[in-house]
Design a protein around this motif. Sequence first.
Motif, PDB file in Angstrom:
ATOM      1  N   ASN A 206       0.854  -1.181   0.000  1.00 38.49           N
ATOM      2  CA  ASN A 206       0.000   0.000   0.000  1.00 38.49           C
ATOM      3  C   ASN A 206       0.899   1.243   0.000  1.00 38.49           C
ATOM      4  OD1 ASN A 206      -1.687   2.161   0.642  1.00 38.49           O
ATOM      5  ND2 ASN A 206      -2.896   0.983   2.116  1.00 38.49           N
ATOM      6  N   LEU A 207       1.220   1.705  -1.180  1.00 38.89           N
ATOM      7  CA  LEU A 207       2.136   2.847  -1.303  1.00 38.89           C
ATOM      8  C   LEU A 207       1.549   4.123  -0.720  1.00 38.89           C
ATOM      9  CD1 LEU A 207       3.610   2.285  -4.872  1.00 38.89           C
ATOM     10  CD2 LEU A 207       4.571   1.621  -2.664  1.00 38.89           C
ATOM     11  N   ARG A 208       0.276   4.340  -0.947  1.00 34.63           N
ATOM     12  CA  ARG A 208      -0.364   5.547  -0.420  1.00 34.63           C
ATOM     13  C   ARG A 208      -0.380   5.521   1.110  1.00 34.63           C
ATOM     14  NH1 ARG A 208      -2.377   8.776  -3.535  1.00 34.63           N
ATOM     15  NH2 ARG A 208      -3.044   7.356  -5.155  1.00 34.63           N
ATOM     16  N   GLY A 209      -0.746   4.386   1.688  1.00 31.70           N
ATOM     17  CA  GLY A 209      -0.774   4.264   3.145  1.00 31.70           C
ATOM     18  C   GLY A 209       0.611   4.382   3.751  1.00 31.70           C
ATOM     19  N   SER A 210       1.598   3.776   3.105  1.00 28.21           N
ATOM     20  CA  SER A 210       2.962   3.866   3.636  1.00 28.21           C
ATOM     21  C   SER A 210       3.497   5.286   3.520  1.00 28.21           C
ATOM     22  CB  SER A 210       3.893   2.869   2.947  1.00 28.21           C
ATOM     23  OG  SER A 210       4.023   3.141   1.574  1.00 28.21           O
ATOM     24  N   PHE A 211       3.108   5.998   2.455  1.00 26.69           N
ATOM     25  CA  PHE A 211       3.544   7.388   2.298  1.00 26.69           C
ATOM     26  C   PHE A 211       2.916   8.270   3.379  1.00 26.69           C
ATOM     27  CE2 PHE A 211       3.466  11.641   0.376  1.00 26.69           C
ATOM     28  CZ  PHE A 211       4.812  11.780   0.080  1.00 26.69           C
ATOM     29  N   ARG A 212       1.638   8.069   3.628  1.00 27.21           N
ATOM     30  CA  ARG A 212       0.964   8.842   4.692  1.00 27.21           C
ATOM     31  C   ARG A 212       1.580   8.550   6.053  1.00 27.21           C
ATOM     32  NH1 ARG A 212      -4.874   7.561   2.247  1.00 27.21           N
ATOM     33  NH2 ARG A 212      -4.988   9.301   0.789  1.00 27.21           N
ATOM     34  N   LEU A 213       1.868   7.290   6.296  1.00 25.20           N
ATOM     35  CA  LEU A 213       2.492   6.915   7.568  1.00 25.20           C
ATOM     36  C   LEU A 213       3.882   7.544   7.693  1.00 25.20           C
ATOM     37  CD1 LEU A 213       2.166   5.297  10.171  1.00 25.20           C
ATOM     38  CD2 LEU A 213       3.200   3.356   8.980  1.00 25.20           C
ATOM     39  N   ALA A 214       4.600   7.635   6.581  1.00 30.54           N
ATOM     40  CA  ALA A 214       5.919   8.256   6.602  1.00 30.54           C
ATOM     41  C   ALA A 214       5.829   9.728   7.005  1.00 30.54           C
ATOM     42  CB  ALA A 214       6.598   8.111   5.241  1.00 30.54           C
ATOM     43  N   ILE A 215       4.763  10.387   6.629  1.00 25.54           N
ATOM     44  CA  ILE A 215       4.574  11.792   7.029  1.00 25.54           C
ATOM     45  C   ILE A 215       4.362  11.871   8.541  1.00 25.54           C
ATOM     46  CG2 ILE A 215       3.048  13.795   6.812  1.00 25.54           C
ATOM     47  CD1 ILE A 215       2.656  12.932   3.846  1.00 25.54           C
ATOM     48  N   VAL A 216       3.506  11.025   9.081  1.00 20.06           N
ATOM     49  CA  VAL A 216       3.278  10.984  10.539  1.00 20.06           C
ATOM     50  C   VAL A 216       4.586  10.647  11.248  1.00 20.06           C
ATOM     51  CG1 VAL A 216       2.063   9.755  12.392  1.00 20.06           C
ATOM     52  CG2 VAL A 216       0.857  10.343  10.271  1.00 20.06           C
ATOM     53  N   TYR A 217       5.291   9.685  10.702  1.00 21.10           N
ATOM     54  CA  TYR A 217       6.574   9.247  11.251  1.00 21.10           C
ATOM     55  C   TYR A 217       7.565  10.407  11.306  1.00 21.10           C
ATOM     56  CZ  TYR A 217      11.075   6.832  11.054  1.00 21.10           C
ATOM     57  OH  TYR A 217      12.354   6.418  11.279  1.00 21.10           O
ATOM     58  N   THR A 218       7.599  11.201  10.251  1.00 23.86           N
ATOM     59  CA  THR A 218       8.516  12.345  10.207  1.00 23.86           C
ATOM     60  C   THR A 218       8.192  13.355  11.295  1.00 23.86           C
ATOM     61  OG1 THR A 218       8.882  12.009   7.845  1.00 23.86           O
ATOM     62  CG2 THR A 218       9.410  14.193   8.734  1.00 23.86           C
ATOM     63  N   PHE A 219       6.910  13.606  11.537  1.00 24.29           N
ATOM     64  CA  PHE A 219       6.538  14.525  12.615  1.00 24.29           C
ATOM     65  C   PHE A 219       6.949  13.974  13.986  1.00 24.29           C
ATOM     66  CE2 PHE A 219       3.678  16.451   9.436  1.00 24.29           C
ATOM     67  CZ  PHE A 219       4.059  17.776   9.611  1.00 24.29           C
ATOM     68  N   ALA A 220       6.845  12.668  14.171  1.00 22.55           N
ATOM     69  CA  ALA A 220       7.294  12.056  15.432  1.00 22.55           C
ATOM     70  C   ALA A 220       8.804  12.221  15.579  1.00 22.55           C
ATOM     71  CB  ALA A 220       6.899  10.579  15.481  1.00 22.55           C
ATOM     72  N   ALA A 221       9.550  12.060  14.486  1.00 18.04           N
ATOM     73  CA  ALA A 221      11.006  12.233  14.531  1.00 18.04           C
ATOM     74  C   ALA A 221      11.375  13.691  14.827  1.00 18.04           C
ATOM     75  CB  ALA A 221      11.625  11.774  13.208  1.00 18.04           C
TER      76      ALA A 221
END
Length: 158
Positions: free
Chosen positions: A102-117
């Motif tokens: 799921n490229l779209r879901g993984s991309f969205r999660l990467a955005i959330v992940y970046t904010f956590a970082a």
Amino acid sequence: MTTVSAILIALLICGIAAALEGVFAGKNVKGVLGKFRAPKFSPPFWLWVIIGILYYLICFVVLFRILRYDDNFAIRYTAFGLILVVMTLNAVWNYFFFRRRNLRGSFRLAIVYTFAAIALFICLWQFDLIAAYALIPYFLYLVYAFYWGLGLLRLNSK
């Protein structure tokens, strides 16, 4: 906490996170990665492996520094919680990308992940500059990863 205890706990956490990432990614990571049309600036698989090793080295340094810090328990526990969130989100990203494809879901999660970082960096900046500086190479990678993920998403959208 003693140096030896901090090393052992940091190694244990990194080991658990790496195992979780492996379970979430599944067995055929290289094959799944090869099924996508990749941007021209995609690294070869061996470089992805090196990036993963460097990621865990950075996580180890940050965890060790947090565990060795003795003052201000609130900020220490906040930073500890944030590094665990970052490592968990990284493992979950593997599930969305490799298992579900799921490229779209993984991309969205990467955005959330970046904010956590980023939150982790801000927290570390307040009490341990060495740990905060250790994250800087990872932020450079995250900029690349964002553009890589966007390119992957564009090339593989239907």
